[in-house]
Design an enzyme around this catalytic site. Structure first.
Site, PDB file in Angstrom:
ATOM      1  N   TYR A  30       0.839  -1.211   0.000  1.00  0.00           N
ATOM      2  CA  TYR A  30       0.000   0.000   0.000  1.00  0.00           C
ATOM      3  C   TYR A  30       0.871   1.257   0.000  1.00  0.00           C
ATOM      4  O   TYR A  30       1.123   1.843   1.063  1.00  0.00           O
ATOM      5  CB  TYR A  30      -0.913   0.015   1.231  1.00  0.00           C
ATOM      6  N   TRP A  34      -4.106   6.342   2.547  1.00  0.00           N
ATOM      7  CA  TRP A  34      -5.485   5.843   2.642  1.00  0.00           C
ATOM      8  C   TRP A  34      -6.235   6.626   3.708  1.00  0.00           C
ATOM      9  O   TRP A  34      -5.674   6.941   4.762  1.00  0.00           O
ATOM     10  CB  TRP A  34      -5.475   4.363   3.027  1.00  0.00           C
ATOM     11  N   ASP A  37      -6.987   4.805   7.267  1.00  0.00           N
ATOM     12  CA  ASP A  37      -5.669   4.494   7.834  1.00  0.00           C
ATOM     13  C   ASP A  37      -5.059   5.759   8.447  1.00  0.00           C
ATOM     14  O   ASP A  37      -4.545   5.733   9.567  1.00  0.00           O
ATOM     15  CB  ASP A  37      -4.709   3.976   6.754  1.00  0.00           C
ATOM     16  N   TYR A  82       1.337  -0.747  -7.217  1.00  0.00           N
ATOM     17  CA  TYR A  82      -0.056  -0.920  -6.776  1.00  0.00           C
ATOM     18  C   TYR A  82      -1.013  -0.876  -7.961  1.00  0.00           C
ATOM     19  O   TYR A  82      -0.880  -0.049  -8.854  1.00  0.00           O
ATOM     20  CB  TYR A  82      -0.429   0.202  -5.793  1.00  0.00           C
ATOM     21  N   GLY A 168     -14.096  -0.453   3.672  1.00  0.00           N
ATOM     22  CA  GLY A 168     -12.863  -0.761   4.402  1.00  0.00           C
ATOM     23  C   GLY A 168     -12.703  -2.258   4.634  1.00  0.00           C
ATOM     24  O   GLY A 168     -11.622  -2.729   4.939  1.00  0.00           O
ATOM     25  N   ASP A 170     -12.812  -5.003   2.556  1.00  0.00           N
ATOM     26  CA  ASP A 170     -12.834  -5.221   1.108  1.00  0.00           C
ATOM     27  C   ASP A 170     -13.512  -6.491   0.592  1.00  0.00           C
ATOM     28  O   ASP A 170     -14.360  -6.432  -0.271  1.00  0.00           O
ATOM     29  CB  ASP A 170     -11.396  -5.215   0.568  1.00  0.00           C
ATOM     30  N   ARG A 202      -5.418 -13.199  -0.175  1.00  0.00           N
ATOM     31  CA  ARG A 202      -5.967 -12.030  -0.876  1.00  0.00           C
ATOM     32  C   ARG A 202      -7.227 -12.407  -1.666  1.00  0.00           C
ATOM     33  O   ARG A 202      -7.504 -13.583  -1.870  1.00  0.00           O
ATOM     34  CB  ARG A 202      -4.903 -11.460  -1.849  1.00  0.00           C
ATOM     35  N   TYR A 358      -7.863 -12.270   4.697  1.00  0.00           N
ATOM     36  CA  TYR A 358      -8.219 -10.855   4.650  1.00  0.00           C
ATOM     37  C   TYR A 358      -9.462 -10.561   5.488  1.00  0.00           C
ATOM     38  O   TYR A 358      -9.446 -10.810   6.678  1.00  0.00           O
ATOM     39  CB  TYR A 358      -8.419 -10.558   3.159  1.00  0.00           C
ATOM     40  N   TRP A 359     -10.554 -10.110   4.913  1.00  0.00           N
ATOM     41  CA  TRP A 359     -11.747  -9.776   5.710  1.00  0.00           C
ATOM     42  C   TRP A 359     -12.740 -10.935   5.802  1.00  0.00           C
ATOM     43  O   TRP A 359     -13.883 -10.740   6.162  1.00  0.00           O
ATOM     44  CB  TRP A 359     -12.432  -8.532   5.134  1.00  0.00           C
ATOM     45  N   GLU A 402      -0.919  -7.035   9.179  1.00  0.00           N
ATOM     46  CA  GLU A 402      -2.167  -6.397   8.756  1.00  0.00           C
ATOM     47  C   GLU A 402      -3.361  -7.110   9.391  1.00  0.00           C
ATOM     48  O   GLU A 402      -4.305  -6.477   9.836  1.00  0.00           O
ATOM     49  CB  GLU A 402      -2.243  -6.473   7.217  1.00  0.00           C
TER      50      GLU A 402
HETATM   51  C1  GLC Z   1      -6.927  -2.808   2.649  1.00  0.00           C
HETATM   52  C2  GLC Z   1      -7.997  -2.737   3.723  1.00  0.00           C
HETATM   53  C3  GLC Z   1      -8.474  -1.313   3.883  1.00  0.00           C
HETATM   54  C4  GLC Z   1      -7.273  -0.417   4.151  1.00  0.00           C
HETATM   55  C5  GLC Z   1      -6.226  -0.572   3.045  1.00  0.00           C
HETATM   56  C6  GLC Z   1      -4.939   0.157   3.333  1.00  0.00           C
HETATM   57  O1  GLC Z   1      -7.455  -2.472   1.403  1.00  0.00           O
HETATM   58  O2  GLC Z   1      -9.053  -3.582   3.437  1.00  0.00           O
HETATM   59  O3  GLC Z   1      -9.413  -1.213   4.914  1.00  0.00           O
HETATM   60  O4  GLC Z   1      -7.670   0.903   4.250  1.00  0.00           O
HETATM   61  O5  GLC Z   1      -5.897  -1.924   2.927  1.00  0.00           O
HETATM   62  O6  GLC Z   1      -4.402  -0.289   4.519  1.00  0.00           O
END
Ligand code: GLC
Length: 436
Positions: A30, A34, A37, A82, A168, A170, A202, A358-359, A402
């Site tokens: 990243y 963001w 963040d 990215y 957030g 994802d 991912r 991830y989520w 993360e």
């Molecule tokens: C991922 C997360 C998101 C966060 C970004 C940067 O995309 O899902 O919530 O803001 O990473 O850390």
């Protein structure tokens, strides 16, 4: 031990700081700024470098659009590690987008109101912080005004998100049934995330097709809000997003009290607040599940799954005490087994749960941070302390990852941290938790 951990956390934040005046979430994965963040990062920075904390917030707010919108990523620099980057998002399509900064045309949870209040709580030089707040608070207010004027088409006090990245969270399983209503083209593109992190942690290629498709539709209409509301295949009222807005409304009200004046804004904030709290409690609470759920506005149906977002209204003081007890019971029953760290991002009893992806299951420190303060507010002190203890232990075991496997014994020795390493908000919020 505590001192050592805080020192390491500061090291992570400092290494991720960029000369343009913001902190990247994680090297490689990243490489830009963001939105939410930056809010969490500013809270951690306040404990040892208030100037950097102020700069973090200022840099984000500088990229605000003329209509009050604040984008989810600000592309301060060229970086081809990215995808999808500035050239894909093309924020310049929107007539009111920032002329100075390239960004995405979508947003993220509105955390800046409560972040400003946290900064004031933590700052030792209160006068200086009040000056900073006076300079920036109206931008945050304008951001809320943007949401209420453009993203609440039925006037319910509930704002929608038009893309899963706006939530957030994802790739949450919450979105799976929405993907089934869509049939996007097979886009040809080069994923960059899977060059930094193992693909098993991912989203899939097909999921990315959906993500890109929603953006293509928004771009066809120059990111026009009315067109998006009418045409986006993804249109969701998210309990987390709305809880953040409500929490930030409350903070703005208290901060305007602190700095004085601004009577009209306070009247407006109170109106929004009343309507939104009612909206979340009436439309987004699922009695049978004992939890707040998402609502799919496009297909007009509730999305009946429990995730860590389901508990986030505690942070904003939205449920009454009885409902808060129900929520806690749900959390304990579904997420709270002795073999697990709190709080998985998705219902561990569901067949959609995946502990590494991830989520779709892992523990996230920003959610734990919100739940900790939410539970404390309602005096569920034992559970609050368990969440705090678990968060610290996860980071101590494996580092500032993360996200983390919620299973205490996952059969992989000490490997429980996944995704990006040296992740900024894990570091920043740990500093706050250890100071509380
Ligand atoms: C991922 C997360 C998101 C966060 C970004 C940067 O995309 O899902 O919530 O803001 O990473 O850390």
């Amino acid at each position: 031990m505590k001192k050592e951990l805080i020192k390491q956390a500061m090291g992570v934040l400092d290494a991720n700081f960029q000369k343009e005046g913001f902190t990247i979430p994680s090297q490689g994965l990243y490489p830009f700024q963001w939105k939410w963040d930056s809010g969490f990062i500013a809270i951690g920075l306040c404990y040892y470098n208030i100037e950097k904390a102020k700069l973090e917030v200022k840099t984000l707010l500088d990229a605000q659009w003329e209509n009050g919108f604040i984008p989810h990523i600000v592309f301060h620099n060229e970086n081809d590690s990215y995808f999808p980057g500035a050239d894909f998002h093309k924020s310049e399509l929107h007539p009111l987008s920032s002329k100075e900064y390239k960004s995405t045309g979508m947003t993220q949870p509105p955390v800046m109101g409560f972040v400003l209040q946290e900064m004031h709580r933590i700052a030792t030089d209160k006068e200086d912080m009040v000056e900073f707040i006076k300079k920036h608070i109206d931008k945050v207010y304008q951001n809320h005004a943007y949401f209420y004027s453009n993203r609440d088409p039925h006037d319910e006090g509930l704002v929608y998100i038009y893309h899963n990245w706006e939530s957030g969270t994802d790739n949450s399983p919450v979105w799976d049934d929405i993907w089934k209503t869509m049939n996007p083209p097979e886009y040809i593109f080069e994923r960059k995330d899977t060059t930094h992190v193992d693909a098993s942690q991912r989203p899939s290629k097909r999921e990315y097709d959906h993500y890109l498709h929603i953006i293509e539709i928004a771009k066809e209409h120059q990111y026009d809000d009315e067109k998006i509301a009418a045409l986006s295949p993804f249109l969701v009222q998210d309990p987390l997003f709305n809880a953040m807005l409500i929490k930030s409304n409350e903070s703005l009200l208290e901060l305007y009290d602190l700095i004085g004046g601004n009577e009209e804004k306070k009247i407006q904030l109170r109106q929004w607040q009343q309507k939104s709290i009612k909206g979340v409690n009436t439309k987004l609470f699922d009695e049978e599940l004992g939890a707040f759920v998402h609502y799919d506005l496009r297909n007009d149906r509730p999305i009946r799954f429990v995730s860590s977002s389901s508990f986030s209204p505690l942070f904003a003081g939205i449920p009454d005490v009885k409902r808060a007890e129900t929520l806690v019971q749900t959390m304990v029953d579904k997420f709270g087994g002795k073999d697990k760290y709190l709080c998985a991002s998705f219902d561990p009893t569901s067949d959609r749960f995946n502990p590494k992806k991830y989520w779709r299951g892992p523990v996230w420190i920003n959610m734990n941070w919100m739940l900790y303060y939410g539970l404390k507010k309602y005096r569920f002190l034992e559970l609050a302390n368990r969440i705090k203890k678990d968060s610290v232990e996860l980071i101590k075991r494996d580092g500032f990852y993360e996200y983390f496997d919620c299973r205490k014994n996952n059969g992989e020795a000490n490997r429980i941290g996944y995704g990006g390493s040296n992740f900024s908000w894990s570091a920043a919020l740990l500093i706050d938790l250890l100071n509380d």
